[in-house]
Write a protein that holds these residues in place. Structure first.
Motif, PDB file in Angstrom:
ATOM      1  N   MET A   1       0.842  -1.175   0.000  1.00  0.00           N
ATOM      2  CA  MET A   1       0.000   0.000   0.000  1.00  0.00           C
ATOM      3  C   MET A   1       0.893   1.245   0.000  1.00  0.00           C
ATOM      4  SD  MET A   1      -2.758   1.522   2.763  1.00  0.00           S
ATOM      5  CE  MET A   1      -3.448  -0.046   3.095  1.00  0.00           C
ATOM      6  N   PRO A   2       0.533   2.251  -0.781  1.00  0.00           N
ATOM      7  CA  PRO A   2       1.325   3.484  -0.789  1.00  0.00           C
ATOM      8  C   PRO A   2       1.269   4.198   0.560  1.00  0.00           C
ATOM      9  CG  PRO A   2      -0.538   3.615  -2.333  1.00  0.00           C
ATOM     10  CD  PRO A   2      -0.595   2.293  -1.682  1.00  0.00           C
ATOM     11  N   HIS A  42       6.665   7.023  -7.479  1.00  0.00           N
ATOM     12  CA  HIS A  42       5.343   7.457  -7.932  1.00  0.00           C
ATOM     13  C   HIS A  42       4.725   6.479  -8.913  1.00  0.00           C
ATOM     14  CE1 HIS A  42       7.081  11.187  -6.507  1.00  0.00           C
ATOM     15  NE2 HIS A  42       5.882  11.699  -6.487  1.00  0.00           N
ATOM     16  N   GLU A  43       3.452   6.234  -8.726  1.00  0.00           N
ATOM     17  CA  GLU A  43       2.624   5.535  -9.704  1.00  0.00           C
ATOM     18  C   GLU A  43       1.435   6.456  -9.955  1.00  0.00           C
ATOM     19  OE1 GLU A  43       3.239   2.727 -11.387  1.00  0.00           O
ATOM     20  OE2 GLU A  43       5.143   2.481 -10.322  1.00  0.00           O
ATOM     21  N   PHE A  44       1.310   6.950 -11.189  1.00  0.00           N
ATOM     22  CA  PHE A  44       0.265   7.916 -11.497  1.00  0.00           C
ATOM     23  C   PHE A  44      -1.096   7.243 -11.624  1.00  0.00           C
ATOM     24  CE2 PHE A  44       4.173  10.030 -12.605  1.00  0.00           C
ATOM     25  CZ  PHE A  44       3.985  11.240 -11.969  1.00  0.00           C
ATOM     26  N   VAL A  45      -2.120   7.953 -11.168  1.00  0.00           N
ATOM     27  CA  VAL A  45      -3.497   7.473 -11.165  1.00  0.00           C
ATOM     28  C   VAL A  45      -4.222   8.168 -12.319  1.00  0.00           C
ATOM     29  CG1 VAL A  45      -5.620   7.359  -9.806  1.00  0.00           C
ATOM     30  CG2 VAL A  45      -3.388   7.234  -8.659  1.00  0.00           C
ATOM     31  N   GLU A  46      -4.936   7.431 -13.129  1.00  0.00           N
ATOM     32  CA  GLU A  46      -5.747   7.972 -14.223  1.00  0.00           C
ATOM     33  C   GLU A  46      -4.915   8.605 -15.337  1.00  0.00           C
ATOM     34  OE1 GLU A  46      -8.336  10.672 -12.192  1.00  0.00           O
ATOM     35  OE2 GLU A  46      -9.280   9.080 -11.028  1.00  0.00           O
ATOM     36  N   VAL A  60       2.196   7.355  -3.777  1.00  0.00           N
ATOM     37  CA  VAL A  60       3.607   7.558  -3.464  1.00  0.00           C
ATOM     38  C   VAL A  60       4.050   6.631  -2.342  1.00  0.00           C
ATOM     39  CG1 VAL A  60       5.307   9.227  -2.611  1.00  0.00           C
ATOM     40  CG2 VAL A  60       3.508   9.976  -4.162  1.00  0.00           C
ATOM     41  N   TRP A  61       5.176   5.973  -2.576  1.00  0.00           N
ATOM     42  CA  TRP A  61       5.840   5.166  -1.565  1.00  0.00           C
ATOM     43  C   TRP A  61       7.107   5.909  -1.167  1.00  0.00           C
ATOM     44  CZ3 TRP A  61       3.000   3.377  -5.494  1.00  0.00           C
ATOM     45  CH2 TRP A  61       2.093   2.337  -5.240  1.00  0.00           C
ATOM     46  N   LEU A  62       7.311   6.136   0.121  1.00  0.00           N
ATOM     47  CA  LEU A  62       8.489   6.846   0.611  1.00  0.00           C
ATOM     48  C   LEU A  62       9.516   5.872   1.156  1.00  0.00           C
ATOM     49  CD1 LEU A  62       6.627   9.709   2.470  1.00  0.00           C
ATOM     50  CD2 LEU A  62       7.902   9.905   0.331  1.00  0.00           C
TER      51      LEU A  62
END
Length: 106
Positions: A1-2, A42-46, A60-62
């Motif tokens: 989960m981000p 980052h994984e962009f949504v839409e 976003v995963w930190l």
């Protein structure tokens, strides 16, 4: 989960003056605190990505969020950089990792 959901905007151009574009998998750094920057995936949504002047929603995963607990709140604007060059900003829309959320009593 981000860890976070953000609205990312690129403000920088490429060195030749053309629009900069980035895609899912993008790994800049976030200014988490005045004295600390963290890698962010980052994984962009839409959308598949974002270019200069646009805003796009991203998961976003930190890196190592346990190092900077309680440093985020909804609406916070974070500087986004590539090395020492600031290339954009991220507005915090949602905090999914409770360790990162600044609590009212904290």
């Amino acid at each position: 989960m981000p860890d976070l959901i953000v609205n990312l905007s690129l403000t920088a151009h490429r060195s030749d003056g053309s629009l900069k574009d980035v895609f899912s998998g993008y790994r800049p750094i976030y200014k988490v605190r005045a004295d600390y920057w963290s890698s962010a995936h980052h994984e962009f949504v839409e959308a598949t990505g974002v270019c200069t002047g646009q805003w796009r929603k991203a998961d976003v995963w930190l890196s190592a969020p346990e190092t900077y607990p309680q440093t985020f709140w909804i609406g916070r604007r974070v500087e986004v950089a590539e090395g020492s060059r600031v290339v954009g900003v991220a507005d915090i829309l949602q905090i999914l990792n409770p360790l990162l959320e600044l609590s009212a009593d904290g």
